[in-house]
Design a protein around this motif. Structure first.
Motif, short mmCIF file in Angstrom:
data_model
loop_
_atom_site.label_atom_id
_atom_site.label_comp_id
_atom_site.label_asym_id
_atom_site.label_seq_id
_atom_site.Cartn_x
_atom_site.Cartn_y
_atom_site.Cartn_z
N TYR A 59 0.85 -1.19 0.00
CA TYR A 59 0.00 0.00 0.00
C TYR A 59 0.88 1.24 0.00
O TYR A 59 1.55 1.54 0.99
N LYS A 60 0.88 1.96 -1.12
CA LYS A 60 1.70 3.15 -1.26
C LYS A 60 0.88 4.40 -0.91
O LYS A 60 -0.33 4.37 -0.77
N THR A 61 1.59 5.52 -0.82
CA THR A 61 0.97 6.78 -0.38
C THR A 61 0.04 7.36 -1.43
O THR A 61 0.38 7.42 -2.62
N LYS A 62 -1.12 7.78 -0.97
CA LYS A 62 -2.09 8.49 -1.80
C LYS A 62 -2.17 9.94 -1.31
O LYS A 62 -2.31 10.18 -0.11
N THR A 63 -2.08 10.91 -2.21
CA THR A 63 -2.12 12.32 -1.85
C THR A 63 -3.51 12.89 -2.12
O THR A 63 -4.06 12.69 -3.20
N ASP A 64 -4.07 13.57 -1.13
CA ASP A 64 -5.39 14.17 -1.28
C ASP A 64 -5.48 15.37 -0.34
O ASP A 64 -4.45 16.01 -0.07
N PHE A 65 -6.66 15.68 0.21
CA PHE A 65 -6.79 16.88 1.02
C PHE A 65 -7.73 16.66 2.20
O PHE A 65 -8.47 15.68 2.26
N TYR A 66 -7.69 17.61 3.14
CA TYR A 66 -8.64 17.68 4.25
C TYR A 66 -9.08 19.12 4.43
O TYR A 66 -8.37 20.06 4.05
N ILE A 67 -10.26 19.31 5.01
CA ILE A 67 -10.75 20.64 5.34
C ILE A 67 -11.69 20.50 6.53
O ILE A 67 -12.37 19.47 6.67
N GLY A 68 -11.70 21.49 7.40
CA GLY A 68 -12.54 21.36 8.58
C GLY A 68 -12.73 22.65 9.34
O GLY A 68 -12.19 23.71 9.00
N PHE A 69 -13.54 22.53 10.39
CA PHE A 69 -13.85 23.65 11.29
C PHE A 69 -13.36 23.31 12.68
O PHE A 69 -13.40 22.14 13.10
N LEU A 70 -12.92 24.31 13.41
CA LEU A 70 -12.42 24.12 14.76
C LEU A 70 -13.00 25.15 15.70
O LEU A 70 -13.43 26.23 15.27
N GLY A 71 -13.01 24.81 16.97
CA GLY A 71 -13.40 25.75 18.02
C GLY A 71 -12.37 25.69 19.14
O GLY A 71 -12.34 24.73 19.91
N ASN A 72 -11.48 26.67 19.17
CA ASN A 72 -10.39 26.68 20.14
C ASN A 72 -10.87 27.29 21.46
O ASN A 72 -11.25 28.46 21.50
N ILE A 73 -10.88 26.50 22.52
CA ILE A 73 -11.31 26.96 23.85
C ILE A 73 -10.05 27.11 24.70
O ILE A 73 -9.52 26.13 25.24
N ARG A 74 -9.57 28.33 24.82
CA ARG A 74 -8.31 28.59 25.55
C ARG A 74 -8.62 28.68 27.04
O ARG A 74 -9.21 29.64 27.53
N LEU A 75 -8.24 27.64 27.76
CA LEU A 75 -8.53 27.55 29.19
C LEU A 75 -7.42 28.12 30.06
O LEU A 75 -7.65 28.47 31.21
N ALA A 76 -6.23 28.18 29.51
CA ALA A 76 -5.08 28.75 30.22
C ALA A 76 -4.07 29.20 29.19
O ALA A 76 -4.19 28.91 27.99
N LYS A 77 -3.05 29.91 29.63
CA LYS A 77 -2.04 30.42 28.71
C LYS A 77 -1.35 29.27 27.98
O LYS A 77 -0.98 29.40 26.80
N PHE A 78 -1.21 28.14 28.65
CA PHE A 78 -0.46 27.03 28.08
C PHE A 78 -1.33 25.89 27.56
O PHE A 78 -0.82 24.90 27.05
#
Length: 200
Positions: A59-78
């Protein structure tokens, strides 16, 4: 014991009184995917066709794409918790001497949910979390399962507070193909992400 309790209380207080910030965003990029493990056909082959070339399948590498939505919930500086919904086109290319399969592309597309834990070190971040994906499209083969459960890990770099680059690896734990033995999704992703400022 008192020192340990004091430390735990201080950490919990830091989370409780830190300002939680939510920023939605988008991510997109390239997928480099394949199925794990190559195939060898030794179980009956030499008895039936002792003078023929040994068949193989990789099984060799197949090249394609991804796309998505995110919701970043910053709970602390780190630290931030980042739920995601992604559309990801995956699969593999066949390298084989079996019949006329050589060069055939096996395609499977997923709609998935990720729960990413992001740990920040200045502009760099490390992220890791589980992923659950559902098959929404397939071509040239029938996946062994209609879902995939896996783990994602990667690195990111914030070029600006809203824009950055990332690289991830996803390893599936549910077989996607079981032609002769079990094979799992393995995907390397590299792409961009952008988050939107929310009005206060």
């Amino acid at each position: 014991m008192k020192k340990i309790l004091f430390l735990i209380t201080a950490l919990l207080s830091g989370f409780a009184f830190s300002q939680v910030v939510f920023t939605p965003g988008i991510r997109a990029g390239a997928n480099f995917s394949h199925f794990s493990n190559s195939e060898s056909f030794n179980y009956y082959y030499y008895e039936e066709l002792p003078n023929a070339a040994q068949p193989y399948l990789d099984y060799k590498t197949k090249t394609d794409f991804y796309i998505g939505f995110l919701g970043n919930i910053r709970l602390a500086k780190f630290y931030a918790l980042q739920p995601e919904i992604n559309y990801s086109r995956q699969g593999a290319k066949l390298d084989t001497n079996v019949n006329n399969w050589n060069g055939k592309t096996l395609s499977v597309s997923y709609l998935g949910m990720q729960l990413i834990n992001k740990f920040y070190f200045n502009q760099f971040n490390i992220h890791v979390g589980p992923t659950l994906e559902f098959v929404v499209e397939k071509k040239n083969f029938e996946p062994q399962n209609e879902i995939d459960l896996g783990i994602t890990a990667g690195l990111g770099y914030d070029i600006t507070p809203n824009f950055g680059i990332e690289a991830r690896v996803k390893k599936g734990f549910i077989p996607v193909d079981s032609y002769n033995s079990n094979h799992w999704n393995v995907v390397f992703q590299t792409g961009l992400y952008y988050t939107f400022n929310m009005k206060k």
